[in-house]
Design a protein around this motif. Structure first.
Motif, short mmCIF file in Angstrom:
data_model
loop_
_atom_site.label_atom_id
_atom_site.label_comp_id
_atom_site.label_asym_id
_atom_site.label_seq_id
_atom_site.Cartn_x
_atom_site.Cartn_y
_atom_site.Cartn_z
N ASP A 250 0.77 -1.26 -0.15
CA ASP A 250 -0.09 0.22 0.12
C ASP A 250 0.71 1.44 -0.04
OD1 ASP A 250 -2.21 -1.01 -0.14
OD2 ASP A 250 -2.54 -1.25 2.31
N PHE A 251 2.19 1.52 0.97
CA PHE A 251 2.43 2.73 0.93
C PHE A 251 3.49 2.85 0.02
CE2 PHE A 251 1.62 2.30 5.02
CZ PHE A 251 1.90 3.68 5.53
N ASN A 252 3.88 1.74 -1.05
CA ASN A 252 4.31 2.25 -1.94
C ASN A 252 3.78 2.05 -3.28
OD1 ASN A 252 6.61 1.11 -1.13
ND2 ASN A 252 6.10 -1.32 -1.67
N GLU A 253 2.26 2.61 -3.87
CA GLU A 253 1.34 2.32 -4.28
C GLU A 253 1.28 3.86 -4.05
OE1 GLU A 253 -1.80 -1.11 -5.02
OE2 GLU A 253 -2.92 0.54 -4.43
N GLN A 254 0.93 4.17 -2.59
CA GLN A 254 0.51 5.20 -2.33
C GLN A 254 1.39 6.40 -1.73
OE1 GLN A 254 -3.27 5.18 0.38
NE2 GLN A 254 -3.61 2.77 -0.73
N VAL A 255 2.76 6.08 -1.22
CA VAL A 255 2.90 6.77 -0.48
C VAL A 255 4.06 7.57 -0.97
CG1 VAL A 255 4.08 7.94 1.53
CG2 VAL A 255 1.84 6.32 1.69
N TRP A 256 5.38 6.71 -1.15
CA TRP A 256 6.42 6.19 -1.05
C TRP A 256 6.80 6.79 -3.17
CZ3 TRP A 256 7.30 7.40 2.97
CH2 TRP A 256 7.42 7.30 4.17
N ILE A 257 7.43 7.87 -3.43
CA ILE A 257 7.60 8.58 -4.91
C ILE A 257 8.83 7.37 -5.38
CG2 ILE A 257 9.21 10.08 -6.37
CD1 ILE A 257 8.39 12.41 -4.49
N GLU A 258 8.80 7.18 -6.28
CA GLU A 258 9.40 5.51 -6.74
C GLU A 258 10.69 5.82 -7.05
OE1 GLU A 258 6.71 1.74 -7.08
OE2 GLU A 258 5.96 2.81 -8.34
#
Lengths: 427, 427
Positions: A250-258
Motif C-alpha cells: 500500500d505504501f509503495n503504491e500510495q505514498v513513496w515516490i519510486e
C-alpha cells in the motif's frame, strides 16, 4: 552569579571555529564518513565531553524501561514520522529561510538539523545542548523535514513538478498566517514535554538560518489510552484514518515516490480545517452518520457491520434507498473505479484552542479543528482530485472550513551520517 | 439531511421540562436521594435510554484493559485533582457568571456540572450528551471546581477571609486577561483527547450560566513516559515539586482546611509565569544550578546527593562558602524555622505556545512558561509570605515574570448525589 556561557553560534561551529571536540564530531559528518556507528559513537562522546555539567545519570543506558525510552529508528530508506503510527502529539512548524541565507547556509541548516534530530530521536543529547536531562525520553519521537518551493529556489535545485500551491477550492477560506513556507518540521512524540523541548531545541538550533512562520500544535489519543491499532477519533467523534494504507505494498503504491531524483521521498499536504462543533453538535446521531457515511460507534460504513468492511456505494437499505448518502463524506472521498490511485495516507491531529475574538464574534464556543496532514506520491493526482470532489458536495462542508494550506516535498530517508536531501543538494 | 435534534437547554432540563427519562434521573438528584448506588444506576440507565443512537460497545463494561480506562474516584472527603498525582494534561478554565445568573442559577450550574463531571470521570456518558464514544477513556480524568469572590457574592454566602486578590509584588506584570474569575474548573487527564472533549463538554453544559474568561492549557510528562513517582521537570529543566506533601499527615497539615464551614476544602492559587528560555539558556549549568540551589540532573540540593536530601542552608562548600546561594530559589522558598507552616502543594503544568507579536517584538524565540497551580489552607499564611521572599531576591526573577494571578476556594468533596459546595449553598 557565576559565569555565563555565550551561546554557541551554530554558524560559527560549522565554519570550524568551535571547540575541538565539536569540530571532531562535525568533521566526520562533513566527510560523509562511511564508518557509521564508529563515528556516531565518537561524536556522542565528543558531545558528552563538551557538556558543561556532569549529566552522568541521564544517558540512554540509564533509562528506565518505560514508554519514554521507546525509539523510532531515525535513519532508513524513508524518513520516520510518515509510516510511523500516529504519536499523541505533533508540533508542526513552518519555517521561512532568512533573507540572507544562501544555498550553502540552507545546506548547513539541513546538516545541523539532521544531526540534532538523529540524536534527539535516539535519546541522546544534541551537540552543544546544555539540557541533557531533557533528551532522555524520546517516547517514539520522530522529526520529519519537508521542503517548500522557496527552499528549492534557495538551494537552486529543480523541484518536483507537483510542488506548487494546491488549487483553489470554492469552500476555502485560507488565511495567510497558515500558508506555504520554505520548510516544515513535523515533530511528533508520545510525550508532550519531549515534543515541546524538541520544538524549542530545533527552533533555536536553526535560528541563524530560518524563522518560525507558524506552529500548529495538535493531539491524538495518548499512548496506552487505547489498544494499539485502534483508529483514532477526531473532535466530531469520527474514526479518522480507517482506509489508510497499511501494508508495504500500500505504501509503495500510495505514498513513496519510486523513480527519479525524488525517489524514496513523499509529498505532504497540510490543511488546517476549522470544525464548527457548535452547529455539528446540534445534529442528532442519524444526521451526523448520514453526513459522514459511517456509523459513529464502530466506524462501519452505513449498512455494513465492521469498521473495515468495504464501502459499497450501491448498497440499498430496507426502503430501497442508497444506504450511504451519495454526498456523504465517505461517498465523495471514495476513489472512483477509473481512478484507484486516488488514495492517500491521512496522519491528522486535532486542535482545540482557547476562543479568539474572531471565533467568539461568530458566536462559537470553541476554536477547534483538524491539522489534516496527508502523504502521497503526487498531490495533483491524489489530494487535489479527492478534495475537488469533497469541495463540490461533501455534506461535511456545512461544518468545516479549510483555513490553511501548504505542500512540501519530504526528502527520502537518511543513513549513517547523511543529512536530509543531501543527494539532491550535492548532485 | 435527516432531522436536527434541537440542543437540549440545561436550564429547561432543570426546570423540569425535559424528557421523562432525564427528569427521573434528575429528580433523584434534586431529592438528595440517599440510596446512592441505586439512584446512580437508574440515572445511568435513563441516560442511556435517552441517547439518540445505540452506543452499545462503548460503556465502561466494554473498555479494554488500557490506561484509558483508569478512573480516579470522583466522590470523597476532598475533591479529586488535588492530591491526585499530576496527570499529563490540564485545561484550566476561568469562567465568569453571566450577568443575569441568580443564586438559584449558580446553584443549578454547580449541580449540573457536578453530575456531568461525576459521569465523565467514571467513563460514563453525561446526561443529554450525544457523544458516548468520547466518554470512554477517562484516563485518570479529574474535574475540580473552585469559587472566586464573585461566585460567593452571587450565591450570597460568606466567603473565606483569605479569598481576595493576592497581594501585589514588585516583579509582577499581571495581565487582566489572566486575572481573577468567578469560577475555575481544573480539568486534568492523561489523554489529551479526553481533556479536550471534557473542556468542550463542560463549557457547553454551563453556557446558559457562565462564559469562559480564559483557558490555560498545559502539559507535564506523558503517562508511562517515566517511572511512577518521578518528579516532573519544567522547561528550565528543574525538577518541580520535590518538597511537595506526600503523606496524609502532610496534606492535613498543609492543604486541607480543617474547621468551620469550609472544612474539607482547600485554596488554589494560580499564577501564570512567563519563563524566558532564551536568556536562561545563555547560562552555563553551574549558573543555572546556582540560581535554583539544586543540581539539574538529580535535583539534589547543592552539596547534597539525593533529590530528597534535606535542604541545609548552612552547609559550606570546599571554599568555606555557603553551598546553597542565599538568593537561590530554594533558599528563598525554604520555610524559616519560625514559620514551618510556609509550605504548600505545587501542581504545576508547562506551556509552550506559538510566539505572539509581543514575544517576538521582545526578541524572544519562545512563548513558554509555567501554569503554577498550588494548593494550601490559607494563601495569606502560605503562598503570600513565600512569594514575598521570592519576589524580593530570588535569582530566578531575572528569567521569570508572573503575568497572571487568581485565587479560589475549592469546596470539599462530594458524596453520592451531592454537588460541589452544596452544604454552603443550602446552609
Amino acid at each position: 552569579m557565576s559565569g555565563f556561557a555565550e551561546p554557541v553560534s551554530r554558524r560559527g561551529l560549522l565554519a570550524g571555529s568551535a571547540v575541538a571536540a565539536s569540530a571532531v564530531a562535525l568533521a566526520s559528518c562533513a566527510k560523509g564518513d562511511e564508518s557509521g556507528q564508529a563515528s556516531a559513537d565518537a561524536s556522542a562522546d565528543a558531545s558528552r565531553a563538551a557538556q558543561a555539567g556532569d549529566a552522568g545519570s541521564t544517558g540512554p543506558e540509564n533509562r528506565e524501561e518505560t514508554m519514554g525510552g521507546d525509539i523510532v529508528a531515525f535513519d532508513g530508506k524513508h524518513q520516520a514520522g510518515i509510516q510511523t503510527p500516529v504519536q499523541a502529539h505533533v508540533e508542526l512548524v513552518g519555517f521561512n529561510l532568512k533573507k540572507d541565507t544562501t544555498a550553502r547556509g540552507a545546506a548547513a541548516l539541513m546538516r545541523l538539523w539532521t544531526e540534532d534530530a538523529r540524536r534527539l530521536c535516539t535519546g541522546e543529547n544534541p551537540l552543544g545542548s546544555l539540557e541533557p536531562e531533557l533528551s532522555t525520553t524520546p517516547a517514539n519521537l520522530t522529526v520529519t523535514c519537508g521542503w517548500g518551493e522557496g527552499f528549492f529556489d534557495t538551494v537552486d535545485v529543480a523541484k518536483p513538478s507537483w510542488l506548487r500551491d494546491i488549487q483553489a477550492f470554492d469552500h476555502d477560506d485560507l488565511r495567510p498566517e497558515w500558508g506555504q513556507t520554505d520548510i516544515v518540521l513535523q515533530i511528533c512524540s508520545d510525550d508532550p514535554f519531549t515534543a515541546a523541548f524538541v520544538l524549542r531545541h530545533m527552533t533555536r538550533a536553526g535560528k541563524d538560518y530560518a524563522d518560525v512562520a507558524w506552529i500548529q500544535q495538535g493531539f491524538s489519543h495518548a499512548y496506552g489510552s487505547a489498544p494499539k491499532g485502534v483508529t483514532p477519533r477526531n473532535l466530531f467523534g469520527q474514526k479518522d484514518g480507517t482506509v489508510n494504507p497499511r501494508s508495504e505494498e500500500d505504501f509503495n503504491e500510495q505514498v513513496w515516490i519510486e523513480d527519479g531524483p525524488f525517489a524514496g521521498g513523499s509529498a505532504m499536504v497540510v490543511r488546517r480545517i476549522h470544525m464548527n462543533l457548535d452547529t455539528w453538535e446540534q445534529l442528532d446521531r442519524a444526521a451526523r452518520e448520514n453526513s459522514t457515511g459511517r456509523t459513529l460507534d464502530t466506524g462501519a460504513p452505513i449498512g455494513a457491520k465492521d469498521e473495515f468492511d468495504p464501502v459499497d456505494l450501491d448498497a440499498r437499505n430496507e426502503f430501497g434507498l442508497k444506504a450511504i448518502d451519495e454526498n456523504s463524506h465517505v461517498a465523495r472521498a471514495h476513489p472512483p473505479a477509473e481512478h484507484p490511485e486516488q488514495k492517500l495516507l491521512r496522519r491528522p491531529y486535532n486542535y482545540n484552542l482557547p476562543p479568539t475574538p474572531e471565533t467568539t464574534q461568530r458566536g462559537e464556543l470553541s476554536n477547534a479543528g483538524l491539522i489534516f496532514i496527508c502523504y502521497q506520491k503526487d498531490p495533483t493526482t491524489q489530494f487535489e482530485p479527492i478534495q475537488a470532489r469533497l469541495d463540490e458536495a461533501d455534506r461535511l462542508n456545512e461544518w468545516i472550513t479549510h483555513i490553511g494550506s501548504a505542500v512540501y516535498y519530504m526528502p527520502a530517508g537518511t543513513e549513517g551520517e547523511t543529512y536530509w536531501g543531501e543527494s539532491l543538494i550535492r548532485s
